[in-house]
Motif scaffolding. Structure first.
Motif, PDB file in Angstrom:
ATOM      1  N   VAL A  74       0.824  -1.204   0.000  1.00  0.00           N
ATOM      2  CA  VAL A  74       0.000   0.000   0.000  1.00  0.00           C
ATOM      3  C   VAL A  74       0.861   1.258   0.000  1.00  0.00           C
ATOM      4  CG1 VAL A  74      -0.243   0.044   2.528  1.00  0.00           C
ATOM      5  CG2 VAL A  74      -2.012   1.091   1.095  1.00  0.00           C
ATOM      6  N   TRP A  75       2.012   1.249   0.678  1.00  0.00           N
ATOM      7  CA  TRP A  75       2.862   2.440   0.692  1.00  0.00           C
ATOM      8  C   TRP A  75       3.594   2.650  -0.628  1.00  0.00           C
ATOM      9  CZ3 TRP A  75       3.744  -1.790   3.846  1.00  0.00           C
ATOM     10  CH2 TRP A  75       4.862  -2.559   3.559  1.00  0.00           C
ATOM     11  N   GLU A  76       3.490   1.679  -1.528  1.00  0.00           N
ATOM     12  CA  GLU A  76       3.990   1.848  -2.892  1.00  0.00           C
ATOM     13  C   GLU A  76       2.857   2.220  -3.858  1.00  0.00           C
ATOM     14  OE1 GLU A  76       6.859   1.834  -4.382  1.00  0.00           O
ATOM     15  OE2 GLU A  76       8.264   1.152  -2.856  1.00  0.00           O
ATOM     16  N   GLY A  77       1.714   2.589  -3.298  1.00  0.00           N
ATOM     17  CA  GLY A  77       0.595   2.994  -4.133  1.00  0.00           C
ATOM     18  C   GLY A  77      -0.241   1.851  -4.659  1.00  0.00           C
ATOM     19  N   LEU A  93       5.983 -16.858   6.461  1.00  0.00           N
ATOM     20  CA  LEU A  93       4.807 -16.057   6.817  1.00  0.00           C
ATOM     21  C   LEU A  93       5.099 -15.401   8.153  1.00  0.00           C
ATOM     22  CD1 LEU A  93       1.822 -15.139   6.621  1.00  0.00           C
ATOM     23  CD2 LEU A  93       1.206 -17.331   7.676  1.00  0.00           C
ATOM     24  N   CYS A  94       4.990 -14.069   8.229  1.00  0.00           N
ATOM     25  CA  CYS A  94       5.159 -13.374   9.501  1.00  0.00           C
ATOM     26  C   CYS A  94       4.254 -12.148   9.522  1.00  0.00           C
ATOM     27  CB  CYS A  94       6.625 -13.017   9.751  1.00  0.00           C
ATOM     28  SG  CYS A  94       7.344 -11.887   8.559  1.00  0.00           S
ATOM     29  N   ASN A  95       4.413 -11.301  10.529  1.00  0.00           N
ATOM     30  CA  ASN A  95       3.468 -10.196  10.712  1.00  0.00           C
ATOM     31  C   ASN A  95       4.227  -8.921  11.074  1.00  0.00           C
ATOM     32  OD1 ASN A  95       0.783  -9.157  10.812  1.00  0.00           O
ATOM     33  ND2 ASN A  95       0.893  -9.160  13.040  1.00  0.00           N
ATOM     34  N   ARG A  96       5.095  -8.496  10.172  1.00  0.00           N
ATOM     35  CA  ARG A  96       5.798  -7.236  10.364  1.00  0.00           C
ATOM     36  C   ARG A  96       4.805  -6.064  10.388  1.00  0.00           C
ATOM     37  NH1 ARG A  96       9.955  -4.655   5.982  1.00  0.00           N
ATOM     38  NH2 ARG A  96       8.169  -5.150   4.671  1.00  0.00           N
ATOM     39  N   ASN A  97       3.775  -6.151   9.538  1.00  0.00           N
ATOM     40  CA  ASN A  97       2.712  -5.130   9.493  1.00  0.00           C
ATOM     41  C   ASN A  97       3.290  -3.734   9.279  1.00  0.00           C
ATOM     42  OD1 ASN A  97       0.094  -4.201   9.448  1.00  0.00           O
ATOM     43  ND2 ASN A  97      -0.148  -4.173  11.663  1.00  0.00           N
ATOM     44  N   ARG A  98       4.158  -3.609   8.277  1.00  0.00           N
ATOM     45  CA  ARG A  98       4.875  -2.360   8.049  1.00  0.00           C
ATOM     46  C   ARG A  98       3.956  -1.211   7.632  1.00  0.00           C
ATOM     47  NH1 ARG A  98       9.430  -0.846   3.556  1.00  0.00           N
ATOM     48  NH2 ARG A  98      10.680   0.536   4.856  1.00  0.00           N
ATOM     49  N   ALA A  99       2.802  -1.525   7.057  1.00  0.00           N
ATOM     50  CA  ALA A  99       1.900  -0.472   6.597  1.00  0.00           C
ATOM     51  C   ALA A  99       1.422   0.420   7.735  1.00  0.00           C
ATOM     52  CB  ALA A  99       0.694  -1.084   5.890  1.00  0.00           C
ATOM     53  N   ALA A 100       1.470  -0.083   8.953  1.00  0.00           N
ATOM     54  CA  ALA A 100       1.070   0.726  10.108  1.00  0.00           C
ATOM     55  C   ALA A 100       2.156   1.715  10.519  1.00  0.00           C
ATOM     56  CB  ALA A 100       0.730  -0.184  11.282  1.00  0.00           C
ATOM     57  N   GLU A 101       3.362   1.571   9.959  1.00  0.00           N
ATOM     58  CA  GLU A 101       4.496   2.388  10.391  1.00  0.00           C
ATOM     59  C   GLU A 101       4.967   3.376   9.334  1.00  0.00           C
ATOM     60  OE1 GLU A 101       5.778   2.294  13.399  1.00  0.00           O
ATOM     61  OE2 GLU A 101       4.431   0.702  14.082  1.00  0.00           O
ATOM     62  N   VAL A 102       4.750   3.101   8.063  1.00  0.00           N
ATOM     63  CA  VAL A 102       5.364   3.929   7.024  1.00  0.00           C
ATOM     64  C   VAL A 102       4.343   4.375   5.986  1.00  0.00           C
ATOM     65  CG1 VAL A 102       7.587   2.753   7.261  1.00  0.00           C
ATOM     66  CG2 VAL A 102       5.970   1.972   5.523  1.00  0.00           C
ATOM     67  N   ASN A 104       2.907   8.301   8.164  1.00  0.00           N
ATOM     68  CA  ASN A 104       1.475   8.229   8.460  1.00  0.00           C
ATOM     69  C   ASN A 104       0.889   6.980   7.829  1.00  0.00           C
ATOM     70  OD1 ASN A 104       1.438  10.774   9.838  1.00  0.00           O
ATOM     71  ND2 ASN A 104       1.611  11.759   7.839  1.00  0.00           N
ATOM     72  N   GLY A 105       1.151   5.849   8.438  1.00  0.00           N
ATOM     73  CA  GLY A 105       0.673   4.585   7.908  1.00  0.00           C
ATOM     74  C   GLY A 105      -0.824   4.408   8.111  1.00  0.00           C
ATOM     75  N   VAL A 106      -1.342   3.305   7.605  1.00  0.00           N
ATOM     76  CA  VAL A 106      -2.756   2.987   7.768  1.00  0.00           C
ATOM     77  C   VAL A 106      -3.010   2.515   9.203  1.00  0.00           C
ATOM     78  CG1 VAL A 106      -2.947   2.346   5.344  1.00  0.00           C
ATOM     79  CG2 VAL A 106      -2.457   0.584   7.044  1.00  0.00           C
ATOM     80  N   THR A 120      -5.593  -2.785   9.937  1.00  0.00           N
ATOM     81  CA  THR A 120      -5.983  -3.015   8.544  1.00  0.00           C
ATOM     82  C   THR A 120      -5.387  -4.309   8.000  1.00  0.00           C
ATOM     83  OG1 THR A 120      -6.083  -0.621   8.198  1.00  0.00           O
ATOM     84  CG2 THR A 120      -6.059  -2.020   6.231  1.00  0.00           C
ATOM     85  N   PHE A 121      -4.104  -4.522   8.241  1.00  0.00           N
ATOM     86  CA  PHE A 121      -3.426  -5.699   7.706  1.00  0.00           C
ATOM     87  C   PHE A 121      -2.889  -6.617   8.801  1.00  0.00           C
ATOM     88  CE2 PHE A 121      -2.914  -2.352   4.447  1.00  0.00           C
ATOM     89  CZ  PHE A 121      -3.550  -2.967   3.390  1.00  0.00           C
ATOM     90  N   ASP A 122      -3.149  -6.285  10.053  1.00  0.00           N
ATOM     91  CA  ASP A 122      -2.576  -7.043  11.163  1.00  0.00           C
ATOM     92  C   ASP A 122      -3.040  -8.498  11.146  1.00  0.00           C
ATOM     93  OD1 ASP A 122      -1.091  -7.374  13.525  1.00  0.00           O
ATOM     94  OD2 ASP A 122      -2.887  -7.118  14.741  1.00  0.00           O
ATOM     95  N   MET A 123      -2.079  -9.413  11.071  1.00  0.00           N
ATOM     96  CA  MET A 123      -2.317 -10.869  11.092  1.00  0.00           C
ATOM     97  C   MET A 123      -3.257 -11.319   9.971  1.00  0.00           C
ATOM     98  SD  MET A 123      -2.307 -11.767  15.164  1.00  0.00           S
ATOM     99  CE  MET A 123      -1.535 -13.380  14.899  1.00  0.00           C
ATOM    100  N   LYS A 124      -3.299 -10.581   8.874  1.00  0.00           N
ATOM    101  CA  LYS A 124      -4.171 -10.936   7.746  1.00  0.00           C
ATOM    102  C   LYS A 124      -3.443 -11.781   6.696  1.00  0.00           C
ATOM    103  CE  LYS A 124      -7.581  -8.479   9.402  1.00  0.00           C
ATOM    104  NZ  LYS A 124      -7.897  -7.132   8.893  1.00  0.00           N
ATOM    105  N   GLY A 125      -2.146 -11.846   6.774  1.00  0.00           N
ATOM    106  CA  GLY A 125      -1.390 -12.519   5.726  1.00  0.00           C
ATOM    107  C   GLY A 125      -1.524 -14.029   5.740  1.00  0.00           C
ATOM    108  N   SER A 126      -1.229 -14.638   4.587  1.00  0.00           N
ATOM    109  CA  SER A 126      -1.207 -16.099   4.486  1.00  0.00           C
ATOM    110  C   SER A 126      -0.282 -16.507   3.343  1.00  0.00           C
ATOM    111  CB  SER A 126      -2.617 -16.654   4.244  1.00  0.00           C
ATOM    112  OG  SER A 126      -3.145 -16.180   3.022  1.00  0.00           O
ATOM    113  N   VAL A 127       0.262 -17.697   3.472  1.00  0.00           N
ATOM    114  CA  VAL A 127       1.081 -18.307   2.412  1.00  0.00           C
ATOM    115  C   VAL A 127       0.586 -19.730   2.243  1.00  0.00           C
ATOM    116  CG1 VAL A 127       3.388 -19.052   1.728  1.00  0.00           C
ATOM    117  CG2 VAL A 127       3.106 -16.861   2.909  1.00  0.00           C
TER     118      VAL A 127
END
Length: 515
Positions: A278-281, A367-376, A393-395, A399-406
């Motif tokens: 998301v931070w890359e548009g 699979l991990c939960n860095r959740n960088r969108a909340a920080e940048v 000013n992240g989201v 929004t994306f916390d623990m939502k990932g999957s592989v």
């Protein structure tokens, strides 16, 4: 063969996470021996092309002057492009030498034709570049770069002096991930503020072709394509300084319907990388990526999905590729790296018929939960390139916390030589919840270890590393030599062979919370 750490060695392991990034000093312009690959089979990828005669617009007719570094030809080249576009499109021809320039902006229905033995060369001040990139196209369709010539980013001019005074070419006598990471970081040229940006940036475009062209010495990501569709990349050679930090080869972001085939890439950072952040548009999924018949030499990961992944990536096919390191130590961080760190669903990945040599970790699935969108945000994420710690000013963090999957990964027919750490498959445990990598199939995998002394690390437990940058080296020296898996479900292994270091003290395979 094994080696125990001395008390002094053990103290040094506590500094594993300390970054050796150089953030002060002037731009360092000297090139070291082995900065560029000694193996470069140009004749296998680049062929002569006849200069077009019809619908051809020559940049020299608009005032461009070759072979003079003091002249910025961007105005003349862009005038040529404008005239070509005004007349419905055609060929913008770079012929007759080396043309120094700042940002060149392509338009729809334009073929940028760089003739063999001619080039576009980045102006050395680093100032006044738009977007920022040397070649840019935004909101275009039917664009192409070809011709057999070179686009030269002069990337070695825009970094700081590395910690080491020369490059390391001889493998260490001991297999030790901690020391491996230090040696790798100490050779990198981190960004100086003069760095202008990427070599080629296409965004919000469709029907893109890049073929029969040399991209040389990028200052940052070499070829970035964002929010686009219908991309064909063939017979592309990327030959970067392998110590200019963050010089990825090919980066695709929210770009679907892509074919990358018969390319040669030598770079400092990830060779071919799929991202969707998301931070890359980015705001939608990306899918249908096909990669085949490519050679990748890199100091990082040869093929990678992640780490910047908030939106989904699926239906990716990779086959008949060679991932390796030629003449530097350490080798590639990994051959195949499939990661979701920031909330994306990464699925339906099919990889087969891969040869590797000197990829320290052949396969890394994480699979991990860095959740960088909340920080940048876009600006703060870019600032990190220059060693700055800027909070953006992240989201909202939920929004994306623990939502990932592989899930649904099939890898088969892989042969890897000079391996130094095992295949790693890892989900994570965080906030009392477990998130597993699911439905991974490994078939016909053969690993051959580098014959060297192994370090012994007796660790009571291996941390989850759930909220930090995911990388195989993060796990340090693992107690398994062939496969280490944790928090996985429905893992299928068939004909998995590993020839370890003689007399190894480690177990062949370790499974932790694998169901």
């Amino acid at each position: 063969m094994k080696k125990k750490r001395t008390p002094k060695d053990k103290l040094k392991t506590m500094l594993f996470g300390k970054d050796l990034r150089i953030t002060e000093g002037d731009a360092f312009k000297e090139e070291y021996e082995f900065d560029y690959t000694s193996y470069l089979p140009l004749e296998e990828y680049i062929h002569s092309q006849e200069v077009p005669k019809e619908d051809a617009y020559f940049i020299t007719d608009f005032g461009a002057v070759p072979n003079d570094k003091s002249i910025d030809n961007s105005e003349s080249i862009n005038k040529c492009i404008d005239e070509c576009a005004k007349n419905g499109g055609g060929y913008v021809v770079v012929s007759g030498g080396d043309f120094t320039t700042k940002t060149v902006e392509l338009k729809s229905n334009i073929v940028l034709f760089v003739e063999e033995k001619s080039s576009l060369v980045a102006e050395e001040s680093g100032e006044g570049y738009a977007h920022p990139a040397l070649i840019y196209a935004g909101g275009c369709e039917n664009i192409c770069i070809t011709g057999g010539g070179t686009i030269n980013g002069m990337g070695h001019l825009f970094g700081r002096k590395p910690l080491y005074d020369k490059n390391v070419t001889n493998p260490a006598p001991v297999i030790d991930v901690i020391e491996m990471r230090r040696v790798s970081r100490a050779q990198l040229r981190f960004a100086h503020p003069s760095k202008y940006g990427r070599l080629v940036l296409f965004e919000d475009s469709k029907n893109i072709r890049v073929e029969n062209i040399i991209f040389y010495d990028s200052a940052y990501w070499t070829l970035k394509i964002s929010r686009s569709e219908n991309v064909s990349i063939e017979n592309l050679v990327i030959n970067n300084n392998r110590h200019v930090a963050n010089t990825d080869g090919i980066d695709m972001l929210q770009t679907s319907n892509v074919e990358i085939k018969h390319c040669f890439i030598s770079c400092a950072d990830d060779g071919i990388c799929l991202k969707n952040a998301v931070w890359e548009g980015c705001s939608e999924e990306m899918k249908n990526i096909r990669i085949s018949d490519c050679e990748v030499i890199t100091r990082a990961n040869a093929f990678k999905i992640g780490t910047e992944t908030t939106h989904n990536i699926r239906d990716v096919y990779v086959e008949n590729c060679y991932f390796y390191m030629t003449d530097l130590y350490p080798g590639c961080v990994s051959g195949i790296s499939i990661e979701s760190a920031d909330g994306a669903e990464v699925s339906n990945i099919y990889i087969k018929d891969i040869e590797m040599k000197r990829c320290t970790c052949p396969i890394f699935i994480r699979l991990c939960n860095r959740n960088r969108a909340a920080e940048v945000d876009e600006n703060s994420a870019s600032a990190i390139e220059f060693g700055k710690k800027v909070k953006g000013n992240g989201v909202d963090k939920s929004t994306f916390d623990m939502k990932g999957s592989v899930h649904d990964i099939e890898i088969k027919n892989v042969h890897a030589e000079d391996v130094e750490i095992p295949v790693i498959i890892a989900g994570y445990k965080q906030k009392k919840r477990i998130k597993r990598v699911k439905n991974v199939s490994l078939k016909n995998i053969t690993l051959e270890y580098r014959n060297a002394v192994e370090i012994i690390d007796k660790r009571l437990f291996i941390p989850e590393y759930a909220d930090v940058y995911p990388e195989c080296w993060r796990f340090r020296n693992l107690p398994a030599y062939a496969l280490w898996a944790r928090h996985a479900e429905n893992l299928k292994i068939e004909n998995f062979l590993c020839f370890p270091v003689p007399g190894t003290h480690r177990k062949e395979k370790i499974f932790i919370d694998v169901i």
